[in-house]
Motif scaffolding. Structure first.
Motif, PDB file in Angstrom:
ATOM      1  N   HIS A   1       0.834  -1.202   0.000  1.00 27.96           N
ATOM      2  CA  HIS A   1       0.000   0.000   0.000  1.00 27.96           C
ATOM      3  C   HIS A   1       0.867   1.250   0.000  1.00 27.96           C
ATOM      4  O   HIS A   1       1.641   1.483   0.938  1.00 27.96           O
TER       5      HIS A   1
ATOM      6  N   GLY B   1       3.865   0.860   2.810  1.00 31.38           N
ATOM      7  CA  GLY B   1       2.794   1.072   3.767  1.00 31.38           C
ATOM      8  C   GLY B   1       2.474   2.541   3.960  1.00 31.38           C
ATOM      9  O   GLY B   1       3.263   3.431   3.610  1.00 31.38           O
ATOM     10  N   ARG B   2       1.319   2.780   4.544  1.00 35.29           N
ATOM     11  CA  ARG B   2       0.846   4.140   4.777  1.00 35.29           C
ATOM     12  C   ARG B   2       1.750   4.878   5.753  1.00 35.29           C
ATOM     13  O   ARG B   2       2.266   4.303   6.706  1.00 35.29           O
TER      14      ARG B   2
ATOM     15  N   GLU C   1       5.689   7.122   2.482  1.00 34.47           N
ATOM     16  CA  GLU C   1       4.783   6.540   1.496  1.00 34.47           C
ATOM     17  C   GLU C   1       4.885   7.235   0.140  1.00 34.47           C
ATOM     18  O   GLU C   1       5.223   8.410   0.040  1.00 34.47           O
TER      19      GLU C   1
ATOM     20  N   GLU D   1       1.090  -0.521  -4.909  1.00 31.50           N
ATOM     21  CA  GLU D   1       0.008   0.425  -5.186  1.00 31.50           C
ATOM     22  C   GLU D   1       0.546   1.840  -5.122  1.00 31.50           C
ATOM     23  O   GLU D   1       1.300   2.187  -4.203  1.00 31.50           O
TER      24      GLU D   1
ATOM     25  N   ASP E   1     -12.893  -2.238   0.954  1.00 34.09           N
ATOM     26  CA  ASP E   1     -12.319  -1.894   2.254  1.00 34.09           C
ATOM     27  C   ASP E   1     -12.442  -3.092   3.191  1.00 34.09           C
ATOM     28  O   ASP E   1     -13.525  -3.676   3.342  1.00 34.09           O
TER      29      ASP E   1
ATOM     30  N   TRP F   1      -8.504  -3.856   0.872  1.00 31.76           N
ATOM     31  CA  TRP F   1      -7.543  -2.911   1.418  1.00 31.76           C
ATOM     32  C   TRP F   1      -8.065  -2.438   2.783  1.00 31.76           C
ATOM     33  O   TRP F   1      -9.251  -2.191   2.919  1.00 31.76           O
ATOM     34  N   CYS F   2      -7.309  -2.266   3.806  1.00 30.88           N
ATOM     35  CA  CYS F   2      -5.964  -2.734   4.076  1.00 30.88           C
ATOM     36  C   CYS F   2      -6.053  -3.642   5.304  1.00 30.88           C
ATOM     37  O   CYS F   2      -6.000  -3.144   6.433  1.00 30.88           O
TER      38      CYS F   2
ATOM     39  N   ASP G   1      -4.985  -6.274   8.320  1.00 29.39           N
ATOM     40  CA  ASP G   1      -3.758  -6.603   9.037  1.00 29.39           C
ATOM     41  C   ASP G   1      -3.396  -8.055   8.721  1.00 29.39           C
ATOM     42  O   ASP G   1      -4.138  -8.745   7.994  1.00 29.39           O
TER      43      ASP G   1
ATOM     44  N   VAL H   1      -4.205  -5.475  -0.390  1.00 33.34           N
ATOM     45  CA  VAL H   1      -3.366  -4.276  -0.369  1.00 33.34           C
ATOM     46  C   VAL H   1      -3.061  -3.984   1.088  1.00 33.34           C
ATOM     47  O   VAL H   1      -3.984  -3.758   1.884  1.00 33.34           O
ATOM     48  N   VAL H   2      -1.777  -3.978   1.468  1.00 37.91           N
ATOM     49  CA  VAL H   2      -1.460  -3.999   2.904  1.00 37.91           C
ATOM     50  C   VAL H   2      -0.392  -2.971   3.278  1.00 37.91           C
ATOM     51  O   VAL H   2       0.426  -2.569   2.452  1.00 37.91           O
ATOM     52  N   ASP H   3      -0.433  -2.595   4.570  1.00 36.10           N
ATOM     53  CA  ASP H   3       0.562  -1.688   5.130  1.00 36.10           C
ATOM     54  C   ASP H   3       1.735  -2.426   5.768  1.00 36.10           C
ATOM     55  O   ASP H   3       2.757  -1.803   6.058  1.00 36.10           O
TER      56      ASP H   3
END
Length: 251
Positions: free
Chosen positions: A12, A16-17, A25, A43, A183, A218-219, A221, A237-239
């Motif tokens: 993501h 990650g974010r 990011e 992404e 989501d 997304w996203c 854990d 889609v992951v952090d």
């Protein structure tokens, strides 16, 4: 068309974010960190500037409140904003790119050649010839334009945050997308109380697959990413790329 070899992990905004292990990011360092951690996709968030450059930025404005679309590229450099070309160059061609298109209100009145999608289409066509790529957006009009102008490029509809599962799956199918992006909170996260009428993850995945859609979330854990993979989800889609990969390995 088949986009994923399930289950796949998409980094993501890169790794990650926010800032992950010192990598901000939506920067080349974050993209490279995601790949080094084992992500098979990255992404990126794409939006346009006042002088018709495409840049990588999730938020519509800088920290001081100035809108990206009101600023030329030169004014964005001090804030670490990079161009689409720089982002693509940092991502190896064997790694897929999930292009999240951030259209802007000004696209409604701008000349057609200056709208976000008009600027983006040539780059999408070029990259789609050399790597796996799909386009997602909250804006259905962006996806419709891709279907019309570049039907070879897969698209994913992201209805909105915490979108109802019914509308997400039916809407993506109705739009003619290859993928629906949902989501993670819409499915109910581990530990959430049951929600009356909300379908189970495996049921939702099954309906999407029967409709000819692949399904991305997304996203989540690591715990929920593994749970979604068990239900047959195609990608997440992951952090936390390393954590999710470890959880998938332990399945």
């Amino acid at each position: 068309m088949t986009v994923f070899t399930a289950p796949e992990v998409i980094g993501h905004r890169g790794a990650g974010r926010g800032t992950v292990d010192g990598n901000a990011e939506n920067t080349p360092d974050s993209f490279r960190a995601a790949v080094d951690s084992g992500a098979t996709w990255v992404e990126i968030d794409v939006r346009r500037t006042a002088d018709d450059h495409l840049v990588i930025r999730h938020d519509a404005a800088l920290e001081d409140g100035r809108a990206i679309v009101d600023l030329p590229l030169g004014d964005l450099r001090d804030d670490g904003v990079v161009t689409l070309e720089e982002a693509v160059e940092a991502i190896p061609p064997n790694v897929g790119i999930d292009v999240d298109v951030k259209t802007v209100m000004e696209d409604a009145t701008a000349p057609e050649t200056r709208r976000t999608m008009a600027l983006l289409l040539p780059a999408l066509r070029r990259e789609a010839r050399r790597r796996r790529l799909f386009v997602c957006s909250f804006d259905p009009a962006a996806l419709v334009e891709i279907h019309r102008e570049a039907p070879e490029i897969p698209t994913a509809w992201m209805p909105f945050v915490r979108n109802p599962l019914d509308q997400a799956v039916a809407g993506a199918a109705g739009l003619g997308c290859a993928i629906v992006a949902i989501d993670a909170r819409s499915f109910g996260l581990s530990g959430d109380a049951p929600s009356p009428g909300r379908r189970e993850v495996d049921y939702t995945v099954g309906v999407a697959h029967r409709a000819g859609l692949e399904i991305v979330s997304w996203c989540p854990d690591p715990t929920d990413a593994a749970r979604f993979a068990d239900a047959g989800m195609d990608a997440v889609v992951v952090d936390d790329v390393p954590g999710v990969l470890e959880a998938l390995k332990e399945r």
